[in-house]
Scaffold this motif. Structure first.
Motif, PDB file in Angstrom:
ATOM      1  N   GLY A 112     -20.481  30.640  21.826  1.00 56.11           N
ATOM      2  CA  GLY A 112     -20.693  29.938  23.075  1.00 56.11           C
ATOM      3  C   GLY A 112     -20.139  28.524  23.068  1.00 56.11           C
ATOM      4  O   GLY A 112     -19.229  28.185  23.846  1.00 56.11           O
ATOM      5  N   ILE A 113     -20.686  27.662  22.194  1.00 57.00           N
ATOM      6  CA  ILE A 113     -20.229  26.269  22.133  1.00 57.00           C
ATOM      7  C   ILE A 113     -18.794  26.198  21.632  1.00 57.00           C
ATOM      8  O   ILE A 113     -17.969  25.424  22.147  1.00 57.00           O
ATOM      9  CB  ILE A 113     -21.160  25.442  21.229  1.00 57.00           C
ATOM     10  CG1 ILE A 113     -22.597  25.476  21.767  1.00 57.00           C
ATOM     11  CG2 ILE A 113     -20.673  24.007  21.123  1.00 57.00           C
ATOM     12  CD1 ILE A 113     -23.592  24.736  20.908  1.00 57.00           C
ATOM     13  N   PHE A 114     -18.468  26.988  20.612  1.00 56.73           N
ATOM     14  CA  PHE A 114     -17.115  27.016  20.048  1.00 56.73           C
ATOM     15  C   PHE A 114     -16.094  27.391  21.122  1.00 56.73           C
ATOM     16  O   PHE A 114     -15.086  26.705  21.330  1.00 56.73           O
ATOM     17  CB  PHE A 114     -17.086  28.022  18.892  1.00 56.73           C
ATOM     18  CG  PHE A 114     -15.942  27.847  17.944  1.00 56.73           C
ATOM     19  CD1 PHE A 114     -16.086  27.079  16.799  1.00 56.73           C
ATOM     20  CD2 PHE A 114     -14.718  28.447  18.179  1.00 56.73           C
ATOM     21  CE1 PHE A 114     -15.031  26.922  15.908  1.00 56.73           C
ATOM     22  CE2 PHE A 114     -13.659  28.294  17.294  1.00 56.73           C
ATOM     23  CZ  PHE A 114     -13.818  27.524  16.154  1.00 56.73           C
ATOM     24  N   GLY A 115     -16.359  28.492  21.833  1.00 58.94           N
ATOM     25  CA  GLY A 115     -15.425  28.949  22.854  1.00 58.94           C
ATOM     26  C   GLY A 115     -15.325  27.999  24.027  1.00 58.94           C
ATOM     27  O   GLY A 115     -14.230  27.749  24.547  1.00 58.94           O
ATOM     28  N   LEU A 116     -16.465  27.443  24.458  1.00 56.12           N
ATOM     29  CA  LEU A 116     -16.455  26.508  25.582  1.00 56.12           C
ATOM     30  C   LEU A 116     -15.676  25.241  25.230  1.00 56.12           C
ATOM     31  O   LEU A 116     -14.939  24.702  26.068  1.00 56.12           O
ATOM     32  CB  LEU A 116     -17.893  26.163  25.964  1.00 56.12           C
ATOM     33  CG  LEU A 116     -18.106  25.428  27.293  1.00 56.12           C
ATOM     34  CD1 LEU A 116     -17.535  26.227  28.447  1.00 56.12           C
ATOM     35  CD2 LEU A 116     -19.591  25.158  27.506  1.00 56.12           C
ATOM     36  N   SER A 117     -15.836  24.772  23.989  1.00 53.77           N
ATOM     37  CA  SER A 117     -15.100  23.576  23.553  1.00 53.77           C
ATOM     38  C   SER A 117     -13.596  23.824  23.562  1.00 53.77           C
ATOM     39  O   SER A 117     -12.812  22.986  24.033  1.00 53.77           O
ATOM     40  CB  SER A 117     -15.552  23.159  22.156  1.00 53.77           C
ATOM     41  OG  SER A 117     -16.926  22.848  22.129  1.00 53.77           O
ATOM     42  N   LEU A 118     -13.187  24.973  23.052  1.00 52.83           N
ATOM     43  CA  LEU A 118     -11.759  25.315  23.050  1.00 52.83           C
ATOM     44  C   LEU A 118     -11.236  25.473  24.470  1.00 52.83           C
ATOM     45  O   LEU A 118     -10.116  25.050  24.788  1.00 52.83           O
ATOM     46  CB  LEU A 118     -11.525  26.593  22.254  1.00 52.83           C
ATOM     47  CG  LEU A 118     -11.816  26.535  20.751  1.00 52.83           C
ATOM     48  CD1 LEU A 118     -11.566  27.886  20.111  1.00 52.83           C
ATOM     49  CD2 LEU A 118     -10.972  25.460  20.067  1.00 52.83           C
ATOM     50  N   LEU A 119     -12.046  26.083  25.335  1.00 55.44           N
ATOM     51  CA  LEU A 119     -11.620  26.290  26.716  1.00 55.44           C
ATOM     52  C   LEU A 119     -11.426  24.958  27.430  1.00 55.44           C
ATOM     53  O   LEU A 119     -10.402  24.741  28.105  1.00 55.44           O
ATOM     54  CB  LEU A 119     -12.663  27.138  27.445  1.00 55.44           C
ATOM     55  CG  LEU A 119     -12.356  27.484  28.907  1.00 55.44           C
ATOM     56  CD1 LEU A 119     -11.103  28.349  29.000  1.00 55.44           C
ATOM     57  CD2 LEU A 119     -13.539  28.182  29.551  1.00 55.44           C
ATOM     58  N   VAL A 120     -12.387  24.053  27.274  1.00 56.78           N
ATOM     59  CA  VAL A 120     -12.284  22.740  27.925  1.00 56.78           C
ATOM     60  C   VAL A 120     -11.100  21.958  27.364  1.00 56.78           C
ATOM     61  O   VAL A 120     -10.330  21.339  28.109  1.00 56.78           O
ATOM     62  CB  VAL A 120     -13.590  21.946  27.739  1.00 56.78           C
ATOM     63  CG1 VAL A 120     -13.427  20.504  28.218  1.00 56.78           C
ATOM     64  CG2 VAL A 120     -14.730  22.622  28.488  1.00 56.78           C
ATOM     65  N   GLY A 121     -10.930  21.996  26.035  1.00 57.90           N
ATOM     66  CA  GLY A 121      -9.811  21.295  25.421  1.00 57.90           C
ATOM     67  C   GLY A 121      -8.467  21.844  25.858  1.00 57.90           C
ATOM     68  O   GLY A 121      -7.522  21.091  26.118  1.00 57.90           O
ATOM     69  N   ALA A 122      -8.378  23.179  25.976  1.00 54.71           N
ATOM     70  CA  ALA A 122      -7.111  23.795  26.385  1.00 54.71           C
ATOM     71  C   ALA A 122      -6.818  23.538  27.863  1.00 54.71           C
ATOM     72  O   ALA A 122      -5.657  23.374  28.255  1.00 54.71           O
ATOM     73  CB  ALA A 122      -7.162  25.298  26.114  1.00 54.71           C
ATOM     74  N   LEU A 123      -7.846  23.519  28.680  1.00 58.52           N
ATOM     75  CA  LEU A 123      -7.629  23.218  30.101  1.00 58.52           C
ATOM     76  C   LEU A 123      -7.141  21.792  30.289  1.00 58.52           C
ATOM     77  O   LEU A 123      -6.369  21.506  31.214  1.00 58.52           O
ATOM     78  CB  LEU A 123      -8.933  23.427  30.878  1.00 58.52           C
ATOM     79  CG  LEU A 123      -9.342  24.880  31.141  1.00 58.52           C
ATOM     80  CD1 LEU A 123     -10.723  24.932  31.785  1.00 58.52           C
ATOM     81  CD2 LEU A 123      -8.317  25.580  32.028  1.00 58.52           C
ATOM     82  N   ARG A 124      -7.576  20.900  29.405  1.00 55.34           N
ATOM     83  CA  ARG A 124      -7.193  19.494  29.535  1.00 55.34           C
ATOM     84  C   ARG A 124      -5.789  19.238  29.007  1.00 55.34           C
ATOM     85  O   ARG A 124      -5.032  18.470  29.600  1.00 55.34           O
ATOM     86  CB  ARG A 124      -8.204  18.625  28.790  1.00 55.34           C
ATOM     87  CG  ARG A 124      -7.948  17.135  28.920  1.00 55.34           C
ATOM     88  CD  ARG A 124      -9.063  16.324  28.296  1.00 55.34           C
ATOM     89  NE  ARG A 124      -8.791  14.908  28.359  1.00 55.34           N
ATOM     90  CZ  ARG A 124      -9.025  14.128  29.397  1.00 55.34           C
ATOM     91  NH1 ARG A 124      -9.558  14.656  30.485  1.00 55.34           N
ATOM     92  NH2 ARG A 124      -8.742  12.842  29.384  1.00 55.34           N
ATOM     93  N   ARG A 125      -5.443  19.883  27.872  1.00 61.52           N
ATOM     94  CA  ARG A 125      -4.154  19.568  27.236  1.00 61.52           C
ATOM     95  C   ARG A 125      -3.257  20.792  27.034  1.00 61.52           C
ATOM     96  O   ARG A 125      -2.275  20.724  26.323  1.00 61.52           O
ATOM     97  CB  ARG A 125      -4.409  18.930  25.862  1.00 61.52           C
ATOM     98  CG  ARG A 125      -5.102  17.583  25.915  1.00 61.52           C
ATOM     99  CD  ARG A 125      -5.180  16.973  24.533  1.00 61.52           C
ATOM    100  NE  ARG A 125      -3.873  16.916  23.894  1.00 61.52           N
ATOM    101  CZ  ARG A 125      -3.666  16.566  22.618  1.00 61.52           C
ATOM    102  NH1 ARG A 125      -4.697  16.273  21.854  1.00 61.52           N
ATOM    103  NH2 ARG A 125      -2.458  16.534  22.120  1.00 61.52           N
ATOM    104  N   ARG A 126      -3.632  21.920  27.619  1.00 58.49           N
ATOM    105  CA  ARG A 126      -2.929  23.200  27.457  1.00 58.49           C
ATOM    106  C   ARG A 126      -3.153  23.794  26.082  1.00 58.49           C
ATOM    107  O   ARG A 126      -3.245  25.011  25.947  1.00 58.49           O
ATOM    108  CB  ARG A 126      -1.411  23.058  27.727  1.00 58.49           C
ATOM    109  CG  ARG A 126      -1.080  22.685  29.161  1.00 58.49           C
ATOM    110  CD  ARG A 126       0.413  22.629  29.363  1.00 58.49           C
ATOM    111  NE  ARG A 126       1.049  23.923  29.128  1.00 58.49           N
ATOM    112  CZ  ARG A 126       1.168  24.858  30.052  1.00 58.49           C
ATOM    113  NH1 ARG A 126       0.681  24.664  31.264  1.00 58.49           N
ATOM    114  NH2 ARG A 126       1.757  26.002  29.779  1.00 58.49           N
ATOM    115  N   VAL A 127      -3.222  22.970  25.051  1.00 62.67           N
ATOM    116  CA  VAL A 127      -3.480  23.447  23.696  1.00 62.67           C
ATOM    117  C   VAL A 127      -4.530  22.544  23.058  1.00 62.67           C
ATOM    118  O   VAL A 127      -4.368  21.318  23.025  1.00 62.67           O
ATOM    119  CB  VAL A 127      -2.208  23.438  22.820  1.00 62.67           C
ATOM    120  CG1 VAL A 127      -2.534  23.857  21.396  1.00 62.67           C
ATOM    121  CG2 VAL A 127      -1.149  24.368  23.420  1.00 62.67           C
TER     122      VAL A 127
END
Length: 365
Positions: A112-127
């Motif tokens: 949950g937290i791991f995936g949400l963090s990656l999702l937010v980070g990727a939405l902000r910087r693409r990667v």
């Protein structure tokens, strides 16, 4: 009226811990009605949020990587308090509560937290970029702790059922403490650079000020943190019968109690991780996620093992077949995500789907 609202909004974290203590003193030892149960539950949630807020202030003062460690330990203390109080009040009916709560914490943090963090980070910087060495070491430690404490009891033969013998439980507790202690030493002393953000932005952890809080404010937060923790443990014991009766009335399985506890405890941690990811500090988000999972096992299992001396009935720690499949898939997917040191939307969504599957199967096994 507006002035009062602004005052409460600004200083809620200072007001909530003593308010929770007052609610605890008024309701201790009494049977709660519906309205009182709602009020105590609200005070409990507020105490949890206040506790993690003050832990975050202290963490900002000491800096990374100590900051993530303090947050994880504070959350784990709350979790242990909730588990022990519920087990003491429920007796043999709560034999699997520790297992359900710890496993839920692992799924919430590692998916949950791991995936949400990656999702937010990727939405902000693409990667989303992070340090694969530190994150990989943390994931390996979590996988080892989970296997030793939650998987092996299902296969041991000294005791009937998914239960450790006293000597096996003692070994698991000591091994968990040793692994957690070694990891903390590596994270804070030997290789702290492996757990720092890849790209520093200079933004504070709490997202409010660029400069760390003063020593006076940090000391005040320590005192309020301790008061909030007392409130959390006491209010949890007070409201525990209402939680269990509510789960039963909703027709949910008993294991849902553990999921509710883990969701409640890790909600502030989730907020902190998402805020860090939005500031391009995905590494801090992952530190929070995996650090919480590690502390949840490495500190909770020894504490529960010690508490089992006074708690009557068996202590069921072994996972079922469905839970072991979810844990194995989480470890494999997590390893594939961590190795490159960068992740896209896809990796974040995969972890969130795994988390959704865990929640669905917990409600409908």
């Amino acid at each position: 009226m507006k002035i009062m609202v602004r005052f409460c909004t600004r200083y809620w974290s200072v007001l909530v811990p003593p308010l929770a203590a007052v609610v605890l003193a008024v309701t201790w030892g009494r049977e709660l009605g519906p309205i009182a149960g709602v009020l105590v539950s609200a005070a409990l949630v507020g105490a949890v949020l206040a506790a993690v807020h003050h832990a975050e202030v202290v963490a900002h003062r000491v800096g990374e990587p100590f900051g993530s460690l303090i947050l994880a330990v504070a959350v784990t203390i709350i979790e242990v308090g909730l588990i022990v109080t519920l087990m003491l009040s429920s007796g043999e009916k709560a034999a699997s509560l520790a297992r359900d709560t710890v496993f839920a914490a692992v799924m919430i943090t590692c998916n949950g937290i791991f995936g949400l963090s990656l999702l937010v980070g990727a939405l902000r910087r693409r990667v989303a970029v992070f340090n694969s060495e530190g994150t990989g070491a943390a994931l390996a430690t979590v996988a080892t702790l989970a296997t030793l404490s939650l998987v092996l009891p299902t296969f041991t033969t000294s005791e009937p059922g998914p239960v450790f013998s006293p000597s096996q439980l003692a070994f698991a507790a000591v091994a968990s403490l040793v692994l957690y202690g070694v990891f903390v030493m590596v994270q804070t002393v030997r290789h702290p650079d492996d757990f720092l953000p890849v790209e520093e932005t200079g933004v504070a952890i709490d997202g409010e000020h660029g400069e760390p809080p003063t020593k006076r404010r940090a000391l005040a937060s320590v005192g309020l943190l301790l008061l909030a923790l007392v409130g959390v443990v006491g209010l949890a014991k007070t409201v525990s019968p209402s939680i269990e009766s509510g789960i039963a009335a909703a027709g949910l399985p008993p294991s849902a109690v553990g999921v509710v506890i883990a969701l409640l405890v890790l909600l502030p941690e989730t907020i902190a991780a998402v805020r860090a990811a939005r500031r391009d500090q995905v590494q801090i988000s992952l530190n929070l996620a995996l650090g919480s999972a590690m502390a949840s096992i490495g500190l909770t299992i020894p504490a529960i093992a010690l508490a089992s001396i006074w708690i009557e009935g068996p202590l069921m720690l072994g996972l079922g077949a469905t839970q072991m499949v979810l844990l194995a898939l989480t470890v494999v997917v997590g390893a594939l995500t961590v190795v490159p040191g960068r992740a896209t939307l896809l990796q974040g969504c995969v972890h969130l789907v795994l988390f959704s599957g865990f929640v669905f199967l917990a409600v409908s096994p």
